[in-house]
Design a protein around this motif. Structure first.
Motif, PDB file in Angstrom:
ATOM      1  N   VAL A  44       0.864  -1.169   0.000  1.00 34.73           N
ATOM      2  CA  VAL A  44       0.000   0.000   0.000  1.00 34.73           C
ATOM      3  C   VAL A  44       0.904   1.223   0.000  1.00 34.73           C
ATOM      4  CG1 VAL A  44      -1.776   1.246   1.267  1.00 34.73           C
ATOM      5  CG2 VAL A  44      -1.757  -1.236   1.299  1.00 34.73           C
ATOM      6  N   ASN A  45       0.665   2.117  -0.962  1.00 43.30           N
ATOM      7  CA  ASN A  45       1.475   3.332  -0.986  1.00 43.30           C
ATOM      8  C   ASN A  45       0.835   4.399  -0.103  1.00 43.30           C
ATOM      9  OD1 ASN A  45      -0.583   4.542  -2.443  1.00 43.30           O
ATOM     10  ND2 ASN A  45       0.388   4.176  -4.425  1.00 43.30           N
ATOM     11  N   GLY A  46       1.491   5.531   0.048  1.00 46.95           N
ATOM     12  CA  GLY A  46       1.041   6.594   0.933  1.00 46.95           C
ATOM     13  C   GLY A  46      -0.306   7.172   0.562  1.00 46.95           C
ATOM     14  N   LEU A  47      -0.564   7.337  -0.737  1.00 42.63           N
ATOM     15  CA  LEU A  47      -1.848   7.888  -1.175  1.00 42.63           C
ATOM     16  C   LEU A  47      -2.997   6.923  -0.862  1.00 42.63           C
ATOM     17  CD1 LEU A  47      -3.404  10.124  -2.610  1.00 42.63           C
ATOM     18  CD2 LEU A  47      -2.972   8.908  -4.760  1.00 42.63           C
ATOM     19  N   GLN A  48      -2.771   5.624  -1.109  1.00 42.72           N
ATOM     20  CA  GLN A  48      -3.801   4.643  -0.795  1.00 42.72           C
ATOM     21  C   GLN A  48      -4.070   4.590   0.709  1.00 42.72           C
ATOM     22  OE1 GLN A  48      -1.994   1.221  -2.568  1.00 42.72           O
ATOM     23  NE2 GLN A  48      -3.338   1.297  -4.366  1.00 42.72           N
ATOM     24  N   ARG A  49      -3.004   4.690   1.508  1.00 43.71           N
ATOM     25  CA  ARG A  49      -3.162   4.661   2.953  1.00 43.71           C
ATOM     26  C   ARG A  49      -3.943   5.874   3.441  1.00 43.71           C
ATOM     27  NH1 ARG A  49      -0.747   1.768   6.868  1.00 43.71           N
ATOM     28  NH2 ARG A  49       0.785   0.971   5.420  1.00 43.71           N
ATOM     29  N   ALA A  50      -3.707   7.032   2.851  1.00 42.17           N
ATOM     30  CA  ALA A  50      -4.400   8.252   3.264  1.00 42.17           C
ATOM     31  C   ALA A  50      -5.876   8.227   2.899  1.00 42.17           C
ATOM     32  CB  ALA A  50      -3.721   9.458   2.649  1.00 42.17           C
ATOM     33  N   THR A  51      -6.231   7.504   1.849  1.00 45.35           N
ATOM     34  CA  THR A  51      -7.629   7.473   1.415  1.00 45.35           C
ATOM     35  C   THR A  51      -8.396   6.261   1.939  1.00 45.35           C
ATOM     36  OG1 THR A  51      -6.990   6.372  -0.633  1.00 45.35           O
ATOM     37  CG2 THR A  51      -7.138   8.785  -0.678  1.00 45.35           C
ATOM     38  N   MET A  52      -7.750   5.426   2.766  1.00 48.82           N
ATOM     39  CA  MET A  52      -8.437   4.265   3.321  1.00 48.82           C
ATOM     40  C   MET A  52      -9.511   4.704   4.305  1.00 48.82           C
ATOM     41  SD  MET A  52      -6.163   1.001   4.192  1.00 48.82           S
ATOM     42  CE  MET A  52      -4.469   1.430   4.322  1.00 48.82           C
ATOM     43  N   PRO A  53     -10.703   4.122   4.216  1.00 48.74           N
ATOM     44  CA  PRO A  53     -11.735   4.478   5.189  1.00 48.74           C
ATOM     45  C   PRO A  53     -11.511   3.751   6.520  1.00 48.74           C
ATOM     46  CG  PRO A  53     -12.589   2.844   3.687  1.00 48.74           C
ATOM     47  CD  PRO A  53     -11.200   3.195   3.205  1.00 48.74           C
ATOM     48  N   ASP A  54     -11.989   4.366   7.600  1.00 50.62           N
ATOM     49  CA  ASP A  54     -11.957   3.706   8.897  1.00 50.62           C
ATOM     50  C   ASP A  54     -13.050   2.644   8.929  1.00 50.62           C
ATOM     51  OD1 ASP A  54     -11.304   6.758  10.774  1.00 50.62           O
ATOM     52  OD2 ASP A  54      -9.996   5.500   9.564  1.00 50.62           O
ATOM     53  N   VAL A  55     -12.766   1.529   9.566  1.00 54.15           N
ATOM     54  CA  VAL A  55     -13.720   0.423   9.632  1.00 54.15           C
ATOM     55  C   VAL A  55     -14.132   0.229  11.083  1.00 54.15           C
ATOM     56  CG1 VAL A  55     -14.083  -2.028   9.215  1.00 54.15           C
ATOM     57  CG2 VAL A  55     -12.687  -0.696   7.641  1.00 54.15           C
ATOM     58  N   MET A  56     -15.425   0.341  11.367  1.00 56.54           N
ATOM     59  CA  MET A  56     -15.948   0.103  12.716  1.00 56.54           C
ATOM     60  C   MET A  56     -16.652  -1.243  12.728  1.00 56.54           C
ATOM     61  SD  MET A  56     -18.606   2.314  15.057  1.00 56.54           S
ATOM     62  CE  MET A  56     -17.602   3.759  15.072  1.00 56.54           C
ATOM     63  N   LEU A  57     -16.249  -2.109  13.648  1.00 52.18           N
ATOM     64  CA  LEU A  57     -16.853  -3.438  13.743  1.00 52.18           C
ATOM     65  C   LEU A  57     -18.209  -3.362  14.429  1.00 52.18           C
ATOM     66  CD1 LEU A  57     -13.795  -5.582  14.841  1.00 52.18           C
ATOM     67  CD2 LEU A  57     -14.666  -5.209  12.555  1.00 52.18           C
ATOM     68  N   ASP A  58     -19.155  -4.129  13.923  1.00 50.92           N
ATOM     69  CA  ASP A  58     -20.470  -4.210  14.546  1.00 50.92           C
ATOM     70  C   ASP A  58     -20.379  -5.013  15.837  1.00 50.92           C
ATOM     71  OD1 ASP A  58     -21.670  -2.796  12.496  1.00 50.92           O
ATOM     72  OD2 ASP A  58     -22.025  -4.613  11.311  1.00 50.92           O
ATOM     73  N   PRO A  59     -21.229  -4.699  16.805  1.00 54.08           N
ATOM     74  CA  PRO A  59     -21.180  -5.454  18.070  1.00 54.08           C
ATOM     75  C   PRO A  59     -21.714  -6.864  17.890  1.00 54.08           C
ATOM     76  CG  PRO A  59     -23.003  -3.916  18.103  1.00 54.08           C
ATOM     77  CD  PRO A  59     -22.231  -3.640  16.852  1.00 54.08           C
ATOM     78  N   SER A  60     -21.145  -7.784  18.658  1.00 53.85           N
ATOM     79  CA  SER A  60     -21.593  -9.169  18.652  1.00 53.85           C
ATOM     80  C   SER A  60     -21.851  -9.582  20.105  1.00 53.85           C
ATOM     81  CB  SER A  60     -20.535 -10.075  18.032  1.00 53.85           C
ATOM     82  OG  SER A  60     -20.910 -11.426  18.172  1.00 53.85           O
ATOM     83  N   PHE A  61     -23.071  -9.997  20.389  1.00 55.45           N
ATOM     84  CA  PHE A  61     -23.453 -10.359  21.745  1.00 55.45           C
ATOM     85  C   PHE A  61     -23.416 -11.865  21.980  1.00 55.45           C
ATOM     86  CE2 PHE A  61     -25.285  -6.194  21.116  1.00 55.45           C
ATOM     87  CZ  PHE A  61     -25.031  -5.561  22.327  1.00 55.45           C
ATOM     88  N   SER A  62     -22.782 -12.636  21.110  1.00 55.12           N
ATOM     89  CA  SER A  62     -22.808 -14.099  21.247  1.00 55.12           C
ATOM     90  C   SER A  62     -22.063 -14.573  22.496  1.00 55.12           C
ATOM     91  CB  SER A  62     -22.238 -14.757  19.994  1.00 55.12           C
ATOM     92  OG  SER A  62     -20.933 -14.295  19.750  1.00 55.12           O
ATOM     93  N   LEU A  63     -20.925 -13.967  22.815  1.00 54.28           N
ATOM     94  CA  LEU A  63     -20.206 -14.349  24.034  1.00 54.28           C
ATOM     95  C   LEU A  63     -21.020 -13.982  25.264  1.00 54.28           C
ATOM     96  CD1 LEU A  63     -17.583 -15.465  25.284  1.00 54.28           C
ATOM     97  CD2 LEU A  63     -16.722 -13.133  25.299  1.00 54.28           C
ATOM     98  N   THR A  64     -21.700 -12.842  25.221  1.00 57.34           N
ATOM     99  CA  THR A  64     -22.544 -12.421  26.336  1.00 57.34           C
ATOM    100  C   THR A  64     -23.673 -13.412  26.565  1.00 57.34           C
ATOM    101  OG1 THR A  64     -22.048 -10.131  25.806  1.00 57.34           O
ATOM    102  CG2 THR A  64     -23.967 -10.531  27.174  1.00 57.34           C
ATOM    103  N   TRP A  65     -24.330 -13.840  25.484  1.00 60.41           N
ATOM    104  CA  TRP A  65     -25.414 -14.810  25.615  1.00 60.41           C
ATOM    105  C   TRP A  65     -24.890 -16.148  26.148  1.00 60.41           C
ATOM    106  CZ3 TRP A  65     -30.173 -13.533  25.968  1.00 60.41           C
ATOM    107  CH2 TRP A  65     -30.679 -12.447  25.281  1.00 60.41           C
TER     108      TRP A  65
END
Length: 135
Positions: A44-65
């Motif tokens: 990944v070059n510098g321009l690609q790294r600068a334009t990468m979107p942030d990724v937020m993971l969805d919550p998973s309640f399986s361990l809680t259950w």
């Protein structure tokens, strides 16, 4: 009269040293050096790294259950050593701990999000005073 029995089982052990004979367990030479340098999946070059979107993971309640379901099971299945068959205190406290821990995981799973940014991994608290990131 006692009879003496000689051991007939031969044990092959892995050896170290300059002899690069294969061992009996894996068939690979003993002491073979392997590369430990990481290999990137893609460049990944510098321009690609600068334009990468942030990724937020969805919550998973399986361990809680799963942990929450263990609480009543521990209370139910733990043996009682009382003559009248009353529930075991150890089972009640162990099951209660699992239920309380599941409640803590539930609250934290609904409040905290894992975010992969361009070059880091962070946890964000999404609920609180002035922190409503979910809307």
């Amino acid at each position: 009269p006692t009879t003496r029995v000689m051991a007939t089982t031969s044990l092959a052990a892995a050896t170290t040293g300059d002899n690069m004979k294969p061992n009996d367990w894996t068939g690979y030479p003993v002491g073979q050096k392997k590369s430990t340098t990481p290999v990137p999946a893609r460049k990944v070059n510098g321009l690609q790294r600068a334009t990468m979107p942030d990724v937020m993971l969805d919550p998973s309640f399986s361990l809680t259950w799963a942990i929450g379901a263990l609480g009543p099971l521990i209370m139910w299945y733990h043996p009682s050593y009382m003559a009248d068959g009353s529930p075991s205190l150890l089972g009640i406290f162990g099951g209660g701990f699992h239920i309380l821990f599941a409640a803590l995981l539930w609250v934290q799973t609904s409040r905290v999000r894992c975010v992969f940014e361009k070059d880091s991994f962070e946890f964000y608290n999404i609920k609180g005073p002035g922190l409503d990131l979910e809307n």
